[in-house]
Design an enzyme around this catalytic site. Sequence first.
Site, PDB file in Angstrom:
ATOM      1  N   HIS A  17      -3.359  -5.682   1.133  1.00  0.00           N
ATOM      2  CA  HIS A  17      -2.710  -6.127   2.756  1.00  0.00           C
ATOM      3  C   HIS A  17      -2.645  -7.402   3.163  1.00  0.00           C
ATOM      4  O   HIS A  17      -3.587  -7.804   3.547  1.00  0.00           O
ATOM      5  CB  HIS A  17      -3.431  -5.043   3.622  1.00  0.00           C
ATOM      6  CG  HIS A  17      -3.203  -3.575   3.575  1.00  0.00           C
ATOM      7  ND1 HIS A  17      -2.329  -3.026   4.245  1.00  0.00           N
ATOM      8  CD2 HIS A  17      -4.012  -2.705   2.814  1.00  0.00           C
ATOM      9  CE1 HIS A  17      -2.387  -1.532   3.820  1.00  0.00           C
ATOM     10  NE2 HIS A  17      -3.309  -1.553   2.842  1.00  0.00           N
TER      11      HIS A  17
ATOM     12  N   GLU B 195      -0.818  -8.456   5.362  1.00  0.00           N
ATOM     13  CA  GLU B 195      -0.604  -8.694   6.916  1.00  0.00           C
ATOM     14  C   GLU B 195      -1.708  -8.757   7.474  1.00  0.00           C
ATOM     15  O   GLU B 195      -1.847  -8.985   8.556  1.00  0.00           O
ATOM     16  CB  GLU B 195       0.373  -7.648   7.272  1.00  0.00           C
ATOM     17  CG  GLU B 195      -0.289  -6.363   7.513  1.00  0.00           C
ATOM     18  CD  GLU B 195      -0.234  -5.395   6.063  1.00  0.00           C
ATOM     19  OE1 GLU B 195      -0.346  -6.267   5.108  1.00  0.00           O
ATOM     20  OE2 GLU B 195      -0.695  -4.207   6.147  1.00  0.00           O
TER      21      GLU B 195
ATOM     22  N   CYS C  36       0.772  -1.280  -0.027  1.00  0.00           N
ATOM     23  CA  CYS C  36       0.147   0.004  -0.112  1.00  0.00           C
ATOM     24  C   CYS C  36       0.789   1.286  -0.144  1.00  0.00           C
ATOM     25  O   CYS C  36       1.523   1.579  -1.025  1.00  0.00           O
ATOM     26  CB  CYS C  36      -1.162  -0.201   1.168  1.00  0.00           C
ATOM     27  SG  CYS C  36      -2.213   1.189   1.039  1.00  0.00           S
TER      28      CYS C  36
END
Lengths: 83, 225
Positions: B196, B198, B87
């Site tokens: 994302h 994570e 990002c």
Amino acid sequence: MARVVVDVMLKPEILDPQGRAVQGALGRLGLTGVADVRLGKQFIITIDGDVAGERLEQLHALAAELLSNPVIENYVLRVEADA
Amino acid sequence: MSPRIGVVTFPGTLDDGDAARAVRFAGGEPVALWHGDADLKSVDAVILPGGFSYGDYLRCGAISRFAPVMTPVITAAGAGMPVLGICNGFQILCESHLLPGALTRNQSMHFICRDQRLRIENTSTAWTNGFAHGQEIVIPLKNGEGNFNADTATLDELEAEGRVIARYVDVNPNGSQRDIAGITNARGNVVGLMPHPEHAIEDLTGPSLDGLVFFSSVLNALVGA
């Protein structure tokens, strides 16, 4: 004192969604015939002393490296002598 | 000893905690790196996490690109160290010229936050080697400026060299050219990804466990190296 003005605009081929949103608002507020709106940024840099030669080159380099992103933007730099 | 994966914190970074946690879940050792220190603390790989570094002032990633930590990151990336930008991290990699193109305002003008389906199209990078080619995954996406732009020659080069690592499936959330969600450099060690991974490493909080594979991939790459 010198005043250095740098105008940064998205390149014509890059979509400008902000400009498009403003275009819509202008129309809603009654302005007819708005064909396009593009938004840009203006940097006004006040500098002690003269801007010429090496310093001007340095400003151009920074306008291309920091103030604008050459992938998506163009810049125009002008020096106004007396700030 | 497990590989040491650096996670950089800039002023305004949000996802450094989750990125470090994902590294730990995958079996690596997360190492906190600070934007103001030109020191990578002998890490084996670096993650530039998501957020709004420097408030997105000027352009997303434009000021972070000149942070002291980026000097050794750029040098190490050039020497083949795995670097993942997620990002805002992807935006920083583009501003640093480690990856081509730029990320601009979403076509819709809306900030988009959704669970996004992607197709993995390059499984030879340091960060995607654990996926199957063409595998579809679902991970969160959250951005206001995720619209990938590059000139036609650059896009054609990315396609020809197989450097589009992930593409949006079903819906293109931000207007990215050719549905591009992530790209890599020619060597395959630097990867930028808008969504994302994570945030998709455990059942409790993520839409899937698909994100974990990015982090286990780099551990594979480092252990195998």
